[in-house]
Design an enzyme around this catalytic site. Structure first.
Site, PDB file in Angstrom:
ATOM      1  N   THR A  71      46.701  34.337  43.215  1.00 62.12           N
ATOM      2  CA  THR A  71      47.162  33.551  44.358  1.00 62.12           C
ATOM      3  C   THR A  71      47.127  32.091  43.926  1.00 62.12           C
ATOM      4  OG1 THR A  71      46.200  35.138  45.880  1.00 62.12           O
ATOM      5  CG2 THR A  71      46.777  32.995  46.784  1.00 62.12           C
ATOM      6  N   LYS A  85      52.677  35.308  50.824  1.00 60.64           N
ATOM      7  CA  LYS A  85      51.214  35.499  50.881  1.00 60.64           C
ATOM      8  C   LYS A  85      50.547  34.405  51.727  1.00 60.64           C
ATOM      9  CE  LYS A  85      46.922  36.234  49.113  1.00 60.64           C
ATOM     10  NZ  LYS A  85      46.124  37.404  48.981  1.00 60.64           N
ATOM     11  N   LYS A 134      40.603  28.871  50.465  1.00 62.62           N
ATOM     12  CA  LYS A 134      41.544  28.612  49.355  1.00 62.62           C
ATOM     13  C   LYS A 134      42.992  28.837  49.826  1.00 62.62           C
ATOM     14  CE  LYS A 134      43.326  30.566  45.088  1.00 62.62           C
ATOM     15  NZ  LYS A 134      43.230  31.471  43.954  1.00 62.62           N
TER      16      LYS A 134
HETATM   17  P1  NAD Z   1      37.487  36.090  39.504  1.00 59.11           P
HETATM   18  O1  NAD Z   1      36.944  34.704  39.447  1.00 59.11           O
HETATM   19  O2  NAD Z   1      36.562  37.257  39.656  1.00 59.11           O
HETATM   20  O3  NAD Z   1      38.387  36.367  38.190  1.00 59.11           O
HETATM   21  C1  NAD Z   1      39.125  35.387  37.495  1.00 59.11           C
HETATM   22  C2  NAD Z   1      38.897  35.630  36.013  1.00 59.11           C
HETATM   23  O4  NAD Z   1      39.700  34.722  35.265  1.00 59.11           O
HETATM   24  C3  NAD Z   1      37.434  35.375  35.570  1.00 59.11           C
HETATM   25  O5  NAD Z   1      36.906  36.534  34.944  1.00 59.11           O
HETATM   26  C4  NAD Z   1      37.553  34.197  34.601  1.00 59.11           C
HETATM   27  O6  NAD Z   1      36.616  34.254  33.524  1.00 59.11           O
HETATM   28  C5  NAD Z   1      38.968  34.371  34.105  1.00 59.11           C
HETATM   29  N1  NAD Z   1      39.530  33.150  33.520  1.00 59.11           N
HETATM   30  C6  NAD Z   1      39.425  31.875  33.976  1.00 59.11           C
HETATM   31  N2  NAD Z   1      40.091  31.032  33.150  1.00 59.11           N
HETATM   32  C7  NAD Z   1      40.623  31.811  32.164  1.00 59.11           C
HETATM   33  C8  NAD Z   1      41.417  31.522  31.022  1.00 59.11           C
HETATM   34  N3  NAD Z   1      41.808  30.268  30.733  1.00 59.11           N
HETATM   35  N4  NAD Z   1      41.780  32.547  30.217  1.00 59.11           N
HETATM   36  C9  NAD Z   1      41.394  33.829  30.486  1.00 59.11           C
HETATM   37  N5  NAD Z   1      40.633  34.158  31.564  1.00 59.11           N
HETATM   38  C10 NAD Z   1      40.272  33.157  32.392  1.00 59.11           C
HETATM   39  O7  NAD Z   1      38.568  36.076  40.687  1.00 59.11           O
HETATM   40  P2  NAD Z   1      39.232  37.345  41.419  1.00 59.11           P
HETATM   41  O8  NAD Z   1      38.489  37.646  42.663  1.00 59.11           O
HETATM   42  O9  NAD Z   1      39.486  38.406  40.402  1.00 59.11           O
HETATM   43  O10 NAD Z   1      40.614  36.696  41.881  1.00 59.11           O
HETATM   44  C11 NAD Z   1      41.692  36.490  40.981  1.00 59.11           C
HETATM   45  C12 NAD Z   1      42.898  36.002  41.775  1.00 59.11           C
HETATM   46  O11 NAD Z   1      43.239  36.972  42.764  1.00 59.11           O
HETATM   47  C13 NAD Z   1      42.663  34.674  42.515  1.00 59.11           C
HETATM   48  O12 NAD Z   1      43.835  33.907  42.426  1.00 59.11           O
HETATM   49  C14 NAD Z   1      42.391  35.124  43.949  1.00 59.11           C
HETATM   50  O13 NAD Z   1      42.733  34.139  44.896  1.00 59.11           O
HETATM   51  C15 NAD Z   1      43.279  36.347  44.045  1.00 59.11           C
HETATM   52  N6  NAD Z   1      42.863  37.328  45.059  1.00 59.11           N
HETATM   53  C16 NAD Z   1      41.552  37.717  45.147  1.00 59.11           C
HETATM   54  C17 NAD Z   1      41.187  38.647  46.102  1.00 59.11           C
HETATM   55  C18 NAD Z   1      39.750  39.101  46.237  1.00 59.11           C
HETATM   56  O14 NAD Z   1      39.423  39.750  47.245  1.00 59.11           O
HETATM   57  N7  NAD Z   1      38.881  38.833  45.273  1.00 59.11           N
HETATM   58  C19 NAD Z   1      42.147  39.170  46.976  1.00 59.11           C
HETATM   59  C20 NAD Z   1      43.482  38.801  46.839  1.00 59.11           C
HETATM   60  C21 NAD Z   1      43.819  37.851  45.877  1.00 59.11           C
END
Ligand code: NAD
Length: 291
Positions: free
Chosen positions: A87, A162, A237
Site C-alpha cells: 500500500t 484501496k 497510514k
Molecule cells: P512488514 O513491515 O511486516 O513487512 C515489510 C518487509 O519489507 C519487512 O520484512 C522489511 O524488512 C522489508 N523491507 C524493507 N525495506 C526493504 C528493502 N529495501 N528491500 C527488501 N526488503 C525490505 O509489513 P507488512 O505488514 O507485511 O505490510 C507490507 C505492505 O502491505 C505495507 O505496504 C502495508 O501497508 C500493506 N498491507 C498490510 C496489511 C496488514 O494487515 N499487515 C494489510 C493490507 C496491506
C-alpha cells in the site's frame, strides 16, 4: 512461473510461501526477514529479480518501493512484470509504473485487503491498476494468493481504490464507535443497538462484520482485547495516503481529514499504537465532550 519476491514481512512471507506451495519457483529477498519454507534466498533484490517472469514487491512505503524499483528494474528481463502489492501513495505507484514501462516491462499496482489472515489463507482481494497484458500475466498468481482481483484501470488506480475504500472504513468505524458510546450514555443496551442498526440504515461493515463492541455481533478483535486484526497504525497510514492524494487532486474530503486527525491522536498521543482500529470504542467510552 519463475517469481522474484521482495519484502518477506508479515504479509509477503505467507504470500510467497503460498506461491511456492502452488508449484511456482520463488526466489525471495528481504533486508531483515528470512524466506519462508519453499522460497529460495537471494543475496540482493536485483538477484531475486534476474530471470524472473514476475517480480512481486510487498514493502512498507512509497519511498522504499521507489528505491527497490531502481535496483530491480535494470535487472529484470524484457517483457517481465513488476507487480507491487504494497500500500503506497498513488504518485509513487504511477512513478514506478512509468519507470518500468520505459524499461520495456509490464507494471501493476495491486494493493490488497484481507490482512495477515487473508495472506496466510490465500484469500486476499487485489485492487489492480495497470495494463491488460500485465493483468493477464499476473492473474494465475492472484488466484493463488487471493480469492478476487479487480482490474480498476491504468497505473495507480489500484492504490486509488484501496485508499478510497479505507477512507470510508475509517470514517464509518469512528461513526459506529461514537454512536455506541452515545448509546451507552443514553442507557441503550449494546445488543439492542446492534440489533437495530445492523438491520437499519446505519448499517455498515464496521457494525455487522467487525463490530467494535465486545460480545455483540460476530467474533471480531473486540472479543480478543482489541488485538489486531487491522492495527490503528495501519489505518492511520492509509488515511494519510488518502489525504495526500486528496491534496494532490484538490478533492474536498472533510470527513476523511477528521478521521486522519482522530487516528493520529489515538496512535501518537493516546494508547492506540498496536491496538486494533476498532479500539476507538473504548477510547470514546472514557471521554466527555470537553476532554
Ligand atoms: P512488514 O513491515 O511486516 O513487512 C515489510 C518487509 O519489507 C519487512 O520484512 C522489511 O524488512 C522489508 N523491507 C524493507 N525495506 C526493504 C528493502 N529495501 N528491500 C527488501 N526488503 C525490505 O509489513 P507488512 O505488514 O507485511 O505490510 C507490507 C505492505 O502491505 C505495507 O505496504 C502495508 O501497508 C500493506 N498491507 C498490510 C496489511 C496488514 O494487515 N499487515 C494489510 C493490507 C496491506
Amino acid at each position: 512461473m519463475k517469481i522474484g519476491f521482495i519484502g518477506l514481512g508479515n504479509m509477503g512471507a505467507p504470500m510467497a510461501a503460498n506461491l511456492a506451495a502452488a508449484g511456482h519457483e520463488v526466489t525471495g529477498f528481504d533486508t531483515v526477514a528470512a524466506p519462508p519454507a519453499g522460497v529460495a534466498q537471494a543475496a540482493s533484490a536485483a538477484e531475486a529479480a534476474a530471470g524472473a517472469e514476475v517480480v512481486i514487491t510487498m514493502l512498507p512505503n512509497g519511498a522504499i518501493l521507489k528505491a527497490v524499483a531502481g535496483d530491480v528494474i535494470p535487472a529484470m528481463q524484457s517483457g517481465a512484470v513488476l507487480l507491487d502489492c504494497s500500500t503506497v501513495d498513488v504518485a509513487s505507484a504511477r512513478e514506478v509504473a512509468a519507470m518500468a514501462e520505459a524499461a520495456g516491462l509490464g507494471a501493476l499496482d495491486a494493493p490488497v485487503s484481507g490482512g495477515v489472515g487473508g495472506a496466510a489463507a490465500g484469500t486476499l482481494t487485489f485492487m489492480v491498476g495497470g495494463g491488460e497484458a500485465g493483468f493477464a500475466t499476473a492473474k494465475p498468481l492472484f488466484e493463488v494468493m487471493g480469492q478476487k482481483a479487480v482490474h480498476c484501470g491504468p497505473a495507480g488506480n489500484g492504490q486509488a481504490a484501496k485508499i478510497c475504500n479505507n477512507m470510508i472504513l475509517g470514517v464509518t468505524m469512528i461513526a459506529t464507535c461514537e454512536a455506541f458510546a452515545l448509546a451507552d450514555k443514553l442507557g441503550l443496551d449494546r445488543q439492542a443497538m446492534y440489533d437495530v442498526v445492523s438491520t437499519s440504515s446505519g448499517q455498515s461493515w464496521s457494525m455487522t462484520t467487525y463490530c467494535p463492541a465486545p460480545g455483540v455481533g460476530p467474533k471480531s478483535p473486540s472479543d480478543n482485547g482489541y488485538t489486531p486484526g487491522f492495527a490503528a497504525d495501519l489505518m492511520l497510514k492509509d488515511l494519510r495516503l488518502s489525504q495526500a492524494a486528496a491534496s494532490d487532486a484538490d478533492a474536498d474530503t472533510p470527513m476523511g481529514a477528521l478521521a486522519a486527525a482522530l487516528y493520529a491522536r489515538f496512535v501518537e498521543e493516546e494508547d492506540g499504537a498496536g491496538r486494533d482500529f476498532s479500539a476507538m470504542l473504548p477510547r470514546f467510552e472514557t471521554r466527555t465532550r470537553e476532554s
